[in-house]
Design an enzyme around this catalytic site. Sequence first.
Site, PDB file in Angstrom:
ATOM      1  N   HIS A 154       0.710  -1.560  -0.034  1.00 18.81           N
ATOM      2  CA  HIS A 154      -0.742  -0.043   0.068  1.00 18.81           C
ATOM      3  C   HIS A 154       0.748   1.202  -0.248  1.00 18.81           C
ATOM      4  O   HIS A 154       0.304   2.459  -0.074  1.00 18.81           O
ATOM      5  CB  HIS A 154      -1.276   0.188   1.315  1.00 18.81           C
ATOM      6  N   HIS A 155       2.350   1.458  -0.262  1.00 20.95           N
ATOM      7  CA  HIS A 155       3.391   1.951  -0.127  1.00 20.95           C
ATOM      8  C   HIS A 155       3.592   2.316  -1.667  1.00 20.95           C
ATOM      9  O   HIS A 155       4.223   3.561  -2.046  1.00 20.95           O
ATOM     10  CB  HIS A 155       4.152   2.103   0.724  1.00 20.95           C
ATOM     11  N   ALA A 156       2.878   1.493  -2.282  1.00 25.70           N
ATOM     12  CA  ALA A 156       3.433   2.483  -4.321  1.00 25.70           C
ATOM     13  C   ALA A 156       2.251   3.006  -4.439  1.00 25.70           C
ATOM     14  O   ALA A 156       0.878   3.119  -4.551  1.00 25.70           O
ATOM     15  CB  ALA A 156       3.289   0.822  -5.039  1.00 25.70           C
TER      16      ALA A 156
ATOM     17  N   ASN B 287      -0.515   5.099   2.026  1.00 28.08           N
ATOM     18  CA  ASN B 287      -0.445   6.182   1.669  1.00 28.08           C
ATOM     19  C   ASN B 287      -0.555   6.182  -0.086  1.00 28.08           C
ATOM     20  O   ASN B 287      -0.923   7.498  -0.790  1.00 28.08           O
ATOM     21  CB  ASN B 287       0.936   7.133   2.228  1.00 28.08           C
TER      22      ASN B 287
ATOM     23  N   GLN C   6      -0.404   4.307   7.186  1.00 22.41           N
ATOM     24  CA  GLN C   6      -1.135   4.546   6.401  1.00 22.41           C
ATOM     25  C   GLN C   6      -0.744   4.251   5.589  1.00 22.41           C
ATOM     26  O   GLN C   6      -0.178   4.108   4.999  1.00 22.41           O
ATOM     27  CB  GLN C   6      -1.022   6.256   6.582  1.00 22.41           C
TER      28      GLN C   6
END
Length: 300
Positions: A119-121, A162, A160
């Site tokens: 989920h940080h990509a 992001n 998070q």
Amino acid sequence: MLKIAWTEVFAHSLPEGHRFPMAKYDLLPEQLLYEGTITTDNLFAPEPLSEQFILDTHDATYWKRLSNLQLTSSEIRKTGFPHSEQLINREVVIMNGTLQASLFALEYGIGMNIAGGTHHAFTDRGEGFCLLNDIAIAANFLLKYKDVKKILVVDLDVHQGNGTAQIFQEEPRVFTFSMHCGHNYPFHKEKSDLDIPLAEGTDDKTYLKLLSDTLPRLLQEQEPEFVFFQSGVDVLATDKLGKLGMSIEGCKERDRLVLELCSRNNLPVTVSMGGGYSQQIAHIVEAHANTFRLAQHIFF
């Protein structure tokens, strides 16, 4: 039948500093098979994802530079991994694992990936051990090719989501919900549709009360047709990269709450594993294994 994507890691081939956090991806299916929670029939080995589905989410220039190992040293440092052809190929397979798990979820109610949760990509860059965003790629596939009209992302990793927030910031058909430690990576937060930043040391009781007050309301308000669940176990008090205070049992109850709500509301759900970095690998594997045990119990 519960269908689970499994992409072998071959952690021994990685640089020494990266072997420990990657070992869980091989140990978890071994544990689930050993205890009889699953059989080999539950596991499937995804093929590499077609480029067209990557480009439905990610910037073409970024993908070209990533796949040709042309990122700068600064860009590579932000991802946290030394890049290689093997690493990129594995990432592309993981993307298809979540996409295929989503198709199984449409059929059986749930699909899972022993990996993913990247989920940080972002659309145009990678960060935090994430090169491509599997949840975003699978969600965009469902929107474009399967006529799913509304998706809810439930991101309960300690960090998070992001990248997912950025990718869907202009997409009203995807509602992004992230409940995470407020004072933790990433230090610059994106704006999800709903962010709940938690105080350091948040315990089981506080966490579960907040989630149980929030998620049923979101399901009622947003009326999603599909759910993506980021089930990171870096919420544990023992986690090296997290700052919350949850126990393994509390993490299990978190997953029970999410999965039971999806089941009761007839909502297909795809589960990506996300983070987990406790000092003892046994804590990581046990916490992740609970998610798969619950999936078998609740859905089958």
